[in-house]
Write a protein that holds these residues in place. Structure first.
Motif, PDB file in Angstrom:
ATOM      1  N   HIS A 127       0.750  -1.244   0.150  1.00 27.66           N
ATOM      2  CA  HIS A 127       0.036  -0.024   0.091  1.00 27.66           C
ATOM      3  C   HIS A 127       0.910   1.033  -0.079  1.00 27.66           C
ATOM      4  O   HIS A 127       2.031   1.105   0.008  1.00 27.66           O
ATOM      5  CB  HIS A 127      -0.872  -0.054   1.044  1.00 27.66           C
ATOM      6  CG  HIS A 127      -0.492   0.127   2.626  1.00 27.66           C
ATOM      7  ND1 HIS A 127       0.410  -1.054   2.952  1.00 27.66           N
ATOM      8  CD2 HIS A 127      -0.224   0.796   3.594  1.00 27.66           C
ATOM      9  CE1 HIS A 127       0.761  -0.861   4.350  1.00 27.66           C
ATOM     10  NE2 HIS A 127       0.454   0.316   4.627  1.00 27.66           N
ATOM     11  N   HIS A 129       1.678   3.599   2.189  1.00 23.29           N
ATOM     12  CA  HIS A 129       2.323   4.195   3.349  1.00 23.29           C
ATOM     13  C   HIS A 129       3.743   4.159   3.422  1.00 23.29           C
ATOM     14  O   HIS A 129       4.490   3.363   2.734  1.00 23.29           O
ATOM     15  CB  HIS A 129       1.833   3.545   4.559  1.00 23.29           C
ATOM     16  CG  HIS A 129       0.552   4.178   5.099  1.00 23.29           C
ATOM     17  ND1 HIS A 129      -0.344   3.355   5.741  1.00 23.29           N
ATOM     18  CD2 HIS A 129      -0.248   5.265   4.803  1.00 23.29           C
ATOM     19  CE1 HIS A 129      -1.400   4.132   6.136  1.00 23.29           C
ATOM     20  NE2 HIS A 129      -1.364   5.208   5.416  1.00 23.29           N
ATOM     21  N   HIS A 132       6.303   1.281   4.096  1.00 22.58           N
ATOM     22  CA  HIS A 132       6.246   0.145   3.186  1.00 22.58           C
ATOM     23  C   HIS A 132       6.927   0.342   1.637  1.00 22.58           C
ATOM     24  O   HIS A 132       7.184  -0.542   1.042  1.00 22.58           O
ATOM     25  CB  HIS A 132       4.872  -0.498   3.228  1.00 22.58           C
ATOM     26  CG  HIS A 132       4.259  -0.743   4.332  1.00 22.58           C
ATOM     27  ND1 HIS A 132       4.014  -2.175   4.547  1.00 22.58           N
ATOM     28  CD2 HIS A 132       3.922  -0.095   5.352  1.00 22.58           C
ATOM     29  CE1 HIS A 132       3.579  -2.146   5.809  1.00 22.58           C
ATOM     30  NE2 HIS A 132       3.505  -1.111   6.516  1.00 22.58           N
ATOM     31  N   HIS A 204      -7.466  -0.751   5.322  1.00 22.10           N
ATOM     32  CA  HIS A 204      -6.396  -0.079   6.131  1.00 22.10           C
ATOM     33  C   HIS A 204      -6.220   1.161   5.253  1.00 22.10           C
ATOM     34  O   HIS A 204      -5.859   2.505   5.806  1.00 22.10           O
ATOM     35  CB  HIS A 204      -5.059  -0.902   6.256  1.00 22.10           C
ATOM     36  CG  HIS A 204      -3.686   0.047   6.744  1.00 22.10           C
ATOM     37  ND1 HIS A 204      -3.644   0.267   8.064  1.00 22.10           N
ATOM     38  CD2 HIS A 204      -2.849   0.348   6.053  1.00 22.10           C
ATOM     39  CE1 HIS A 204      -2.431   0.968   8.085  1.00 22.10           C
ATOM     40  NE2 HIS A 204      -2.088   1.009   6.822  1.00 22.10           N
ATOM     41  N   ASP A 223      -0.817  -3.934   5.711  1.00 30.13           N
ATOM     42  CA  ASP A 223      -1.241  -3.346   7.003  1.00 30.13           C
ATOM     43  C   ASP A 223      -2.565  -3.747   7.357  1.00 30.13           C
ATOM     44  O   ASP A 223      -3.194  -3.243   8.082  1.00 30.13           O
ATOM     45  CB  ASP A 223      -0.941  -2.067   7.125  1.00 30.13           C
ATOM     46  CG  ASP A 223       0.234  -1.610   7.634  1.00 30.13           C
ATOM     47  OD1 ASP A 223       1.045  -2.544   7.801  1.00 30.13           O
ATOM     48  OD2 ASP A 223       0.748  -0.544   7.777  1.00 30.13           O
TER      49      ASP A 223
HETATM   50 ZN   LIG Z   1       0.211   1.340   6.563  1.00 30.58          ZN
END
Ligand SMILES: [Zn+2]
Length: 332
Positions: A127, A129, A132, A204, A223
């Protein structure tokens, strides 16, 4: 405001537990000084972190050593700098799921070299974020193609603030953005392994995918799954508590009793761990929804301490029950 959730986020004991598997109080004290104003990891001067929560978090996470754990003959779990990275290695080159935070890149590079000399061909972000996708640009510069859900590219191209954590991110530079995106599913065959990338409806975030290494029976969840701890839910980019529950249910349908489940944060898990986590989230949703439906503000809901009995089991990771209410209530 009675407490600062960002400060809470950085307490060393919790961060240590969050990354999983590390032990030793002295070790912890060395890596994670107690105050955020001085919260720099080794090699990162305190002034770089002071007053800049994103830099502080990068430094905190980035200073955690990487531990390697073989999952199959060709798949290795790297754990440490804020989360988990899965590496598939073989004659076709390496494929990676997630990338740690940017300051960990030199260590990640060493860890990859230890696994084998083959170059990294494909990097997948679970994803958008930063913890990551933060080493995307470094891996792309080293020759890898970046693959992700189309919303990962979209979200990384925008500016966002993560609520409660007060972390604000500017748009990512072009060379950090995924080069290959897909709207639903994507399959990659490499090193005799079938790798399935499957989009999960907003959970998430709205950019979540899971990565299923079908032959090796390894499931990397991003996540959607925080193993053994209250999760973060990013309602600013589409996340919700119900989406997390539905996402966990979708993951459970993919897993069998032997599946090695790599969470976004926390130690390697299995189907029973994921079920317990899904059940916890369902309990949380039911209790908080009741308070919200009766018209209670988030402050009034928190004052009722509706999750205190869950704190001993789930509140020792990144967030305690009080902070998790701040995260989950707006995401109901
Ligand atoms: Zn995340």
């Amino acid at each position: 405001m009675e407490s600062n959730p960002t400060m809470k986020f950085f307490t060393r004991r919790e961060l240590l537990l969050a990354v999983g598997g590390l032990a030793g109080g002295a070790f912890a004290a060395r890596l994670f000084p107690p105050a955020i104003a001085h919260a720099a990891a080794p090699g990162f001067p305190p002034q770089a972190a002071a007053g800049d929560p994103v830099a502080a978090m990068r430094a905190q996470f980035g200073g955690v050593p990487i531990q390697a754990q073989p999952l199959t003959d060709s798949i290795t779990l790297l754990s440490g700098p804020g989360g988990n990275v899965v590496v598939l290695n073989g004659a076709d080159g390496k494929l990676m799921g997630d990338t740690f935070v940017q300051p960990a890149w030199p260590h990640l590079k060493d860890a990859l070299a230890t696994i084998g000399n083959e170059p990294v061909k494909t990097v997948i972000d679970t994803h958008w974020h930063f913890d990551h996708s933060d080493s995307n640009a470094s891996l792309h510069a080293a020759g890898a193609t970046l693959v992700a859900h189309e919303n990962t590219k979209k979200r990384m191209s925008e500016s966002h603030t993560l609520a409660v954590l007060n972390l604000t991110f500017p748009p990512s530079p072009a060379d950090a953005l995924p080069q290959q995106t897909f709207p639903q599913n994507h399959k990659i065959t490499m090193n005799g392994e079938k790798v399935s990338l499957v989009h999960v409806p907003p959970a998430h975030t709205d950019s979540d995918i899971y990565i299923h290494f079908e032959k090796g029976n390894v499931l990397q969840t991003g996540d959607i799954f925080f193993n053994g701890m209250f999760p973060y839910i990013d309602d600013g980019t589409g996340g919700s508590v119900s989406g997390m529950i539905a996402g966990a249910t979708k993951l459970l349908a993919v897993a069998d009793n032997n599946t090695k489940i790599v969470p976004g944060h926390g130690p390697l898990g299995n189907k029973a761990d994921l079920m317990k986590y899904r059940d916890m989230l369902t309990t949380v949703r039911d209790r908080l929804q009741k308070l919200k439906s009766s018209g209670k503000s988030v402050e009034e809901a928190a004052a009722a301490k509706p999750l205190d009995d869950l704190d001993p089991a789930w509140g020792k990771g990144l967030f305690n029950a009080a902070t998790f209410i701040q995260i989950a209530y707006p995401a109901l």
